[in-house]
Enzyme design. Sequence first.
Site, PDB file in Angstrom:
ATOM      1  CE1 TYR A 102      -2.982   3.135   0.857  1.00 14.35           C
ATOM      2  CE2 TYR A 102      -2.416   2.833   3.168  1.00 14.35           C
ATOM      3  CZ  TYR A 102      -3.031   3.565   2.169  1.00 14.35           C
ATOM      4  OH  TYR A 102      -3.696   4.712   2.487  1.00 14.35           O
ATOM      5  CB  ILE A 103       2.958   2.941   2.542  1.00  8.57           C
ATOM      6  CG1 ILE A 103       1.789   2.962   3.541  1.00  8.57           C
ATOM      7  CG2 ILE A 103       3.760   4.243   2.611  1.00  8.57           C
ATOM      8  CD1 ILE A 103       2.207   3.037   5.001  1.00  8.57           C
ATOM      9  CG  ASN A 153       7.402 -11.440   0.113  1.00  8.15           C
ATOM     10  OD1 ASN A 153       6.483 -10.609   0.049  1.00  8.15           O
ATOM     11  ND2 ASN A 153       7.774 -11.998   1.251  1.00  8.15           N
ATOM     12  CE1 TYR A 202       5.223  -2.779  12.030  1.00 10.32           C
ATOM     13  CE2 TYR A 202       3.807  -1.346  13.332  1.00 10.32           C
ATOM     14  CZ  TYR A 202       4.549  -1.587  12.195  1.00 10.32           C
ATOM     15  OH  TYR A 202       4.615  -0.626  11.226  1.00 10.32           O
ATOM     16  CE  LYS A 222       8.332  -1.476  10.543  1.00 17.97           C
ATOM     17  NZ  LYS A 222       8.793  -1.493   9.152  1.00 17.97           N
ATOM     18  CB  ALA A 278     -16.034  -5.264  14.944  1.00 14.77           C
ATOM     19  CG  PHE A 298     -10.990  -3.612  17.590  1.00 11.42           C
ATOM     20  CD1 PHE A 298     -11.866  -4.674  17.443  1.00 11.42           C
ATOM     21  CD2 PHE A 298      -9.973  -3.465  16.639  1.00 11.42           C
ATOM     22  CE1 PHE A 298     -11.753  -5.560  16.380  1.00 11.42           C
ATOM     23  CE2 PHE A 298      -9.843  -4.347  15.586  1.00 11.42           C
ATOM     24  CZ  PHE A 298     -10.737  -5.395  15.447  1.00 11.42           C
ATOM     25  NE  ARG A 341      -6.053  -3.560  16.661  1.00  4.90           N
ATOM     26  CZ  ARG A 341      -5.970  -2.933  15.486  1.00  4.90           C
ATOM     27  NH1 ARG A 341      -6.270  -3.601  14.383  1.00  4.90           N
ATOM     28  NH2 ARG A 341      -5.623  -1.673  15.410  1.00  4.90           N
ATOM     29  CG  ASP A 352      -5.481  -1.017  19.095  1.00  5.46           C
ATOM     30  OD1 ASP A 352      -4.528  -0.881  18.304  1.00  5.46           O
ATOM     31  OD2 ASP A 352      -6.614  -1.414  18.750  1.00  5.46           O
TER      32      ASP A 352
END
Length: 327
Positions: A11-12, A32, A141, A145, A204, A206, A278, A281
Site C-alpha cells: 500500500y504505502i 515477495n 511490531y 522497528k 466492529a 474495538f 484489541r 492498541d
Amino acid sequence: MNVLVTGGAGYIGSIVVEQLIKAGDDVVVFDNLYQGHRAAVHPKAVFVQGDLADRAAIDATLAAHRPDAIMHFASYTLVGESMLHPFMYLGDNVTNGLNLLRSALEHGVKKFILSSTANLFDKPERMPIDENERIIPGSPYGESKNILERILFWLDRTQGMRYACLRYFNACGASEERGEHHDPETHIIPLVLQVALGQRADFAIFGDDYPTPDGTCVRDYIHVIDLAQAHILALRALDEGSRTYNLGNGRGFSVKEVIDMAREVTGHPIPTRVVARRPGDPAVLVASSEKIRRELGWEPKYPELRTILETAWAWHVSHPHGYPADA
Ligand code: UDP
C-alpha cells in the site's frame, strides 16, 4: 536517483514508487507479493519478485541495478498479529532488515529510508508526540522497528550509513490509481468503506471504554501521498545527515469520528457494534510533525479527514475488489 524500494507492491510502498517516478527518479521494486500486488507496481518501475530472507536474491538485485538509495517498506505491519506471533516480528522483520542492510553496505549503498511507526510510543507523556518522546514500543511490531532504528543509528556511526527513520501514524487515503488492499483487511478505513460498499454487514469497534472523549481510540490519520512526499524530501536531505521524523497531521480523530465522516462521504448508514479491545492498541496517538516541517519544509496537501476519506472512497468505488489477483 535510482531507488530500490522493498515492499514497493504494498500500500504505502506502491504510492511512494508512483510519486518517485512522477518526480523523475528511477525505481526498482523488490517484493515477495506476500501482501503486495503485482498490479500495484507502477509500469515504469523495474519489478523483482524476491524475499528479504534470501540474501543471494538481494545481492543479485543490488549488483544488477546499482541503486543509489534504498527505501525499506517490506515487513509484517500488524500490531495485533505481532501480539499473537511475536517471532514473525522480533525474528523475521529484524533479520530481513539486517539482511538488506548487510547487502546494502557490501554494495556501497549508504542511503536508507526506514518505514517506522507510531507504535514506538505506547505510553506517551506529551501529546502531540514529538521526536523527544521516550520510546516504549507497544507491541513486538513496534519493537521490531525500534531495533531497526537502533541498528541504523550504529551503522551511521560505524559505517557511514545515512538514514531517515519515518514514523508513520495512521497512513490512509489513496491516489487516483493506487489504494489500500490487504488480505485479510484489518485497517479501519478500508473496513468501514467495505461496509459502505455492501461487502460487510457492519464494522466492529474495538472497545468504547478508553479514556478518550467518546471512549474509542484516537489516531492521527495521514494521507499516503503526504507520506510519500515526506519520503522524497528525506531522501534528498540524506547527504546532510541522518534524521528521524514523526509523521502525522497533529490532529486526532476517534474511531467513532472516522465512522461518522465515512457516513457523510459515502451516504451509507454503516452499522457498527462494539467488541473487546484489541491487545496492543494505545488509547491516543497524535503526532507532532513540527520537526519535518521546520527542517525539510514538509507541508501536508491532504490534512482533512474528509479529503482522506473521499480519496479512499473514490479508489474503493473504482476498485471494489481491490487489485486483481496475481497470476
Ligand atoms: N479499529 C477498530 N476496528 C477494526 C479495526 C480498527 O475499532 O476493525 C480501530 C483500532 O482499534 C484503532 C483504529 O481503529 O484504534 C485504527 O486501527 P488500524 O488497524 O486501522 O491502524 P493501527 O492504529 O493499528 O495502525
